[in-house]
Write a protein that holds these residues in place. Sequence first.
Motif, short mmCIF file in Angstrom:
data_model
loop_
_atom_site.label_atom_id
_atom_site.label_comp_id
_atom_site.label_asym_id
_atom_site.label_seq_id
_atom_site.Cartn_x
_atom_site.Cartn_y
_atom_site.Cartn_z
N LEU A 68 -36.89 62.91 0.31
CA LEU A 68 -37.41 64.21 -0.14
C LEU A 68 -37.29 65.27 0.94
CD1 LEU A 68 -40.57 62.98 -2.07
CD2 LEU A 68 -38.45 63.86 -3.06
N TYR A 87 -32.21 64.45 -0.20
CA TYR A 87 -32.02 65.18 -1.45
C TYR A 87 -31.37 66.53 -1.19
CZ TYR A 87 -33.02 67.73 -5.75
OH TYR A 87 -32.88 68.49 -6.89
N ASP A 111 -41.59 59.21 -10.75
CA ASP A 111 -42.08 59.87 -9.54
C ASP A 111 -41.12 60.98 -9.11
OD1 ASP A 111 -43.49 60.53 -7.29
OD2 ASP A 111 -43.03 58.69 -6.18
N LEU A 112 -39.83 60.69 -9.09
CA LEU A 112 -38.87 61.70 -8.64
C LEU A 112 -38.67 62.80 -9.67
CD1 LEU A 112 -36.28 59.47 -6.77
CD2 LEU A 112 -37.80 61.18 -5.78
N ASP A 151 -40.97 64.08 -11.27
CA ASP A 151 -42.10 64.98 -11.01
C ASP A 151 -41.82 65.92 -9.84
OD1 ASP A 151 -43.67 63.90 -13.03
OD2 ASP A 151 -44.69 62.48 -11.69
N ARG A 152 -40.87 65.55 -8.98
CA ARG A 152 -40.73 66.22 -7.69
C ARG A 152 -39.44 67.03 -7.53
NH1 ARG A 152 -43.58 63.08 -3.20
NH2 ARG A 152 -44.90 61.55 -4.21
N VAL A 153 -38.34 66.53 -8.10
CA VAL A 153 -37.04 67.17 -7.85
C VAL A 153 -36.24 67.26 -9.15
CG1 VAL A 153 -36.89 66.40 -5.44
CG2 VAL A 153 -35.97 64.93 -7.27
#
Length: 327
Positions: A149, A153, A180-181, A183-185
């Motif tokens: 992260l 990325y 999870d990812l 949600d983030r990227v």
Amino acid sequence: MIDFPTLGMGTAPIGNLYRVVSDAEARATLDAAFAAGIAYFDTAPHYGFGLAERRLGAALAEHDPQGRARVSTKVGRLLRPTDAQGERHGFVDADPFEPHFDYGHDAVLRSFESSQKRLRRDRIDLLLAHDIGRLTHGDAHDDHLAAFLDGGYRAMRDLKDAGAIGAIGIGVNEVAICHDLLDRVELDAILIAGRYTLLDRGAEELLDRCASADVQVIVGGPYNSGILARDLSGPLHFDYAAPDAAILARAQAMAALCREAGVALPAAALQFPLRHPQVMAVIPGLVGADQVHDTIARLGASIPATLWPALDAAARAHPLAKAHSHA
């Protein structure tokens, strides 16, 4: 939206997965794949520690000099020279390198550049962060995720913005890290292995979420490492181990339904993931021209529409433990 052929070839087997594959056999596999019209190949530095990429690159140079075939490869491991021989990480007598996990910015760039050289391609269609997840990394997961992260990325995004890659995503066999990812990227694609198959429906909710988020899905491991590759004959493996009673009961029920319908179990297994509209490709690992020919036949096999709901009912009737779904 990225556009890939429905059928791709996974290249771990030609990286000497579980057994030595000669250069001649690997090349015959790739020659047969191109002759059969397969135009998507998934690989990774981990597969034979560069061996699969090298073999694929040589075949691409001959069969596809214009770069029309789609290619995906992965980042997340760096290869360091080693004197070790024999079987390592499941690969037998592969190239003389040892893989080390590194999802950092500079490591991603170095890994990609090395893959470019082995694949003999300046541009890669899809670049995937490989095997990130808590089940894979245990106590080291948080550090690896932070490295990705905080840097890896961004390196992938920069490569995409520069035109060196067409799309980015992750290639994993754990469902939880996908959520999870997401949600983030932003991801263009997820390659999920072994979690959306006739036997293991663990990624069903993930696929529905990907549809909402416009993330394309590639399904690897449609045979769950072998149990669905034959009609339950010979030694059976599910996720690289002997199947437990619940898995075997579900597989036997599905095999019986396929027999009644006059359908080979492997044909149903290969076609199953493509029923979901968000799945753009299925990529069984292949080695040997015979496996290529069998795969083409399985993909083209006629399956009665009534078989699918019967197989779905069998899945509900034989529940699996949640642990099987790597959720």
